[in-house]
Write an enzyme that holds these catalytic residues in place. Structure first.
Site, PDB file in Angstrom:
ATOM      1  N   ASN A   1      56.233  39.069  25.119  1.00  0.00           N
ATOM      2  CA  ASN A   1      57.147  39.729  24.259  1.00  0.00           C
ATOM      3  C   ASN A   1      57.500  40.790  23.591  1.00  0.00           C
ATOM      4  O   ASN A   1      57.656  41.826  23.163  1.00  0.00           O
ATOM      5  CB  ASN A   1      58.270  38.507  23.613  1.00  0.00           C
ATOM      6  CG  ASN A   1      59.008  38.373  25.292  1.00  0.00           C
ATOM      7  OD1 ASN A   1      59.292  38.887  26.774  1.00  0.00           O
ATOM      8  ND2 ASN A   1      59.603  37.336  25.203  1.00  0.00           N
TER       9      ASN A   1
ATOM     10  N   THR B   1      29.465  49.806  47.607  1.00  0.00           N
ATOM     11  CA  THR B   1      30.466  50.259  48.001  1.00  0.00           C
ATOM     12  C   THR B   1      30.414  51.146  49.462  1.00  0.00           C
ATOM     13  O   THR B   1      30.112  52.317  48.923  1.00  0.00           O
ATOM     14  CB  THR B   1      31.595  50.753  47.104  1.00  0.00           C
ATOM     15  OG1 THR B   1      31.391  50.067  45.595  1.00  0.00           O
ATOM     16  CG2 THR B   1      33.209  49.888  46.996  1.00  0.00           C
TER      17      THR B   1
ATOM     18  N   LYS C   1      31.425  53.483  52.156  1.00  0.00           N
ATOM     19  CA  LYS C   1      32.869  54.169  51.797  1.00  0.00           C
ATOM     20  C   LYS C   1      32.472  54.776  53.444  1.00  0.00           C
ATOM     21  O   LYS C   1      31.484  55.066  54.275  1.00  0.00           O
ATOM     22  CB  LYS C   1      32.081  55.536  51.422  1.00  0.00           C
ATOM     23  CG  LYS C   1      32.295  54.868  49.833  1.00  0.00           C
ATOM     24  CD  LYS C   1      33.344  54.390  49.130  1.00  0.00           C
ATOM     25  CE  LYS C   1      32.857  54.427  48.001  1.00  0.00           C
ATOM     26  NZ  LYS C   1      34.561  53.877  46.949  1.00  0.00           N
TER      27      LYS C   1
ATOM     28  N   HIS D   1      36.228  42.341  40.644  1.00  0.00           N
ATOM     29  CA  HIS D   1      36.423  44.002  40.399  1.00  0.00           C
ATOM     30  C   HIS D   1      37.693  44.192  39.251  1.00  0.00           C
ATOM     31  O   HIS D   1      38.390  43.735  39.350  1.00  0.00           O
ATOM     32  CB  HIS D   1      37.499  43.975  41.725  1.00  0.00           C
ATOM     33  CG  HIS D   1      37.040  46.191  41.309  1.00  0.00           C
ATOM     34  ND1 HIS D   1      37.979  46.637  40.706  1.00  0.00           N
ATOM     35  CD2 HIS D   1      36.165  47.234  42.314  1.00  0.00           C
ATOM     36  CE1 HIS D   1      38.034  47.985  41.379  1.00  0.00           C
ATOM     37  NE2 HIS D   1      37.047  47.779  42.321  1.00  0.00           N
ATOM     38  N   ARG D   2      37.618  44.759  38.349  1.00  0.00           N
ATOM     39  CA  ARG D   2      38.853  45.284  37.802  1.00  0.00           C
ATOM     40  C   ARG D   2      40.358  46.399  37.930  1.00  0.00           C
ATOM     41  O   ARG D   2      40.484  47.062  37.146  1.00  0.00           O
ATOM     42  CB  ARG D   2      38.559  46.024  36.445  1.00  0.00           C
ATOM     43  CG  ARG D   2      37.185  47.696  36.424  1.00  0.00           C
ATOM     44  CD  ARG D   2      36.674  47.418  35.328  1.00  0.00           C
ATOM     45  NE  ARG D   2      36.263  49.021  35.047  1.00  0.00           N
ATOM     46  CZ  ARG D   2      35.763  49.205  34.376  1.00  0.00           C
ATOM     47  NH1 ARG D   2      35.740  49.031  32.783  1.00  0.00           N
ATOM     48  NH2 ARG D   2      35.647  50.775  33.734  1.00  0.00           N
TER      49      ARG D   2
ATOM     50  N   HIS E   1      33.052  44.600  36.710  1.00  0.00           N
ATOM     51  CA  HIS E   1      33.378  46.161  36.640  1.00  0.00           C
ATOM     52  C   HIS E   1      33.242  46.419  35.392  1.00  0.00           C
ATOM     53  O   HIS E   1      34.170  46.218  34.761  1.00  0.00           O
ATOM     54  CB  HIS E   1      33.673  46.917  37.864  1.00  0.00           C
ATOM     55  CG  HIS E   1      33.761  46.963  38.953  1.00  0.00           C
ATOM     56  ND1 HIS E   1      33.188  48.024  39.981  1.00  0.00           N
ATOM     57  CD2 HIS E   1      33.296  46.108  39.810  1.00  0.00           C
ATOM     58  CE1 HIS E   1      33.305  47.467  40.832  1.00  0.00           C
ATOM     59  NE2 HIS E   1      32.565  46.262  41.194  1.00  0.00           N
TER      60      HIS E   1
END
Length: 472
Positions: free
Chosen positions: A115, A165, A167, A286-287, A319
């Protein structure tokens, strides 16, 4: 005679500002960068942060008499200027260890970044660093296996590991996805990877992808004799689905799974880390979403904190940015959180933004993963920055090679081995990187064409989240 209390509102600093306090080894220590609303004294704001992130509320309550408030409260014990920014200051706060549930990073973060981050008296607030006491570190599971166990499991020594990675990240069928994995591993990579948003879409359901990827791993290993893996993303909409995917990965023989630890959540991440530890799976983290949290230099949570949080929650890879690629990253800060991920003890070092000593004891380290807009020309800098205990992950920088995936993978391995050899011979590889690669390119037309393809590709933008001036 019954105790009485004075009802009403009093200034936070009357209770929570304690400049004479000497932090204990068992305390949690936090450094916040704070910008108060105009006219609010620094001591009052620092005390308010301490109160709202520990035992306090906006008014005096009679139930304070039922506990030892002086023991449990957070204590604002120091204030420092932020050079170059007259509007902000650092507030240092100590918290007793008993405020937090053992082994629960969720408990810690709920208090420290709960909070209080919506407090009206603050224009902005950022958690710059935390010192987790060793007594608390020892209650956390940490990485499922750690760096040395992974080296032994994958039989990779003396150099960074190479990844890619796949693609395009979305749109491939499972069969074509597996084909791309096979070509990359056959070409010489150690790992291939699901991207962060590859889960179980209509064009490629997770079970099909897992099977085709494992077939690719086994076929490539039969041909090359090298142990390899593919980061199968177990992130799912529910913890039950996540565990089902991890279990299936284990059953088909995968050495590693993956999790998006911020979007998936810390509870899910710690649970998956525990599962991987018990079942012999490596865990790649992974971030995704970190830029929402850590990129604003005045509000949010610094990535060095997220690095500590992940190490305690559990992950074998994380990462970590690249410094030289397409993603945000200040070199000094990057070097700081790379140390945080790997080392047993990290000393306070303001030149890297590290505000406290941090002792991880016997907890294994996390392998930093350099990923995002990197290609062969970056190899010398990456080897110099990250060292051997890292994964250098080229997505487009592998699959974008004009002669195909396998050649792109082989080129990265050739460039890596050239840089490691030059480093081992005592050369300054960042300084001499162009010469090292050019000389190797004379004997490798594949490397030469890669260098020609990406010679003009640079990501030279000013860093948004720079180290504060005093840290440089």
């Amino acid at each position: 005679m019954a105790k009485t209390y004075n009802a009403g509102v009093k200034e936070y600093r009357e209770t929570y500002w304690m400049p004479e306090y000497e932090p204990k080894d068992s305390d949690f220590l936090a450094c916040f960068k704070v910008v108060p609303q105009p006219g609010v004294p620094r001591e009052e704001i620092a005390a308010a942060v301490a109160a709202e992130s520990s035992t306090g509320t906006w008014t005096t309550v009679w139930t304070d008499l039922l506990t030892d408030l002086d023991y449990y409260k957070g204590r604002a014990y120091r204030i420092e200027d932020v050079p170059g920014d007259d509007s902000a200051f650092y507030a240092f706060i100590a918290y007793p260890i008993d405020l937090f549930e053992e082994g629960s990073i969720v408990s810690v973060m709920t208090s420290l970044v709960g909070n209080v981050f919506g407090f009206k008296a603050l224009r902005s607030i950022r958690l710059e660093d935390i010192r987790f006491p060793l007594a608390y570190v020892m209650t956390c599971g940490g990485p499922p296996h750690g760096i040395q166990v992974e080296r032994d499991k994958m039989d990779k020594y003396g150099r960074p590991m190479l990844g890619c990675t796949i693609k395009p990240k979305l749109g491939l069928s499972a069969k074509n996805y597996g084909r791309a994995v096979y070509e990359c591993l056959r070409g010489g990579l150690d790992f291939t990877k699901d991207d962060e948003n590859v889960t179980s879409q209509p064009f490629m359901r997770w079970r099909d992808r897992f099977l085709f990827c494992q077939d690719a791993i086994e076929k490539a290993q039969d041909e090359t004799g090298e142990r390899t893996g593919h980061y199968l993303n177990a992130t799912a909409g529910t913890p039950e689905e996540m565990y089902e995917r991890a279990e299936f990965a284990k059953e088909i023989g995968s050495p590693i799974v993956m999790h998006d630890f911020l979007t998936g959540g810390l509870t899910a991440n710690t649970g998956l880390a525990n599962y991987c530890r018990k079942n012999g799976l490596l865990l790649h983290i992974h971030r995704a979403m970190h830029g929402v949290i850590d990129r604003n230099p005045l509000h949010g949570i610094h990535f060095r904190v997220l690095s500590k949080v992940l190490r305690l929650s559990g992950g074998d890879h994380l990462h970590s940015g690249t410094v030289v690629g397409k993603l945000e990253g200040d070199r000094g800060s990057d070097l700081g959180w790379i140390d945080i991920m790997r080392d047993s003890f990290i000393a306070e070092d303001r030149s890297r933004g590290i505000m406290f000593d941090q002792d991880f004891g016997e907890m294994p380290g996390v392998i930093p993963v350099a990923s995002g807009g990197i290609h062969v020309w970056h190899m010398p800098a990456l080897v110099a920055i990250f060292g051997d205990d890292s994964v250098l992950q080229f997505g487009g920088g592998t699959i974008g090679h004009p002669w195909g995936n396998a050649v792109g993978a082989a080129v990265n391995l050739v460039a890596l081995e050239a840089c490691v050899q030059a480093r081992n011979e005592g050369q300054e590889i960042e300084k001499n990187g162009k010469e090292i690669l050019t000389n190797d390119g004379k004997h490798s037309p594949e490397l030469k064409i890669a260098m020609e393809t990406w010679k003009e590709i640079k990501f030279e933008f000013d860093t948004v989240d720079k180290l504060d001036l005093s840290h440089k």
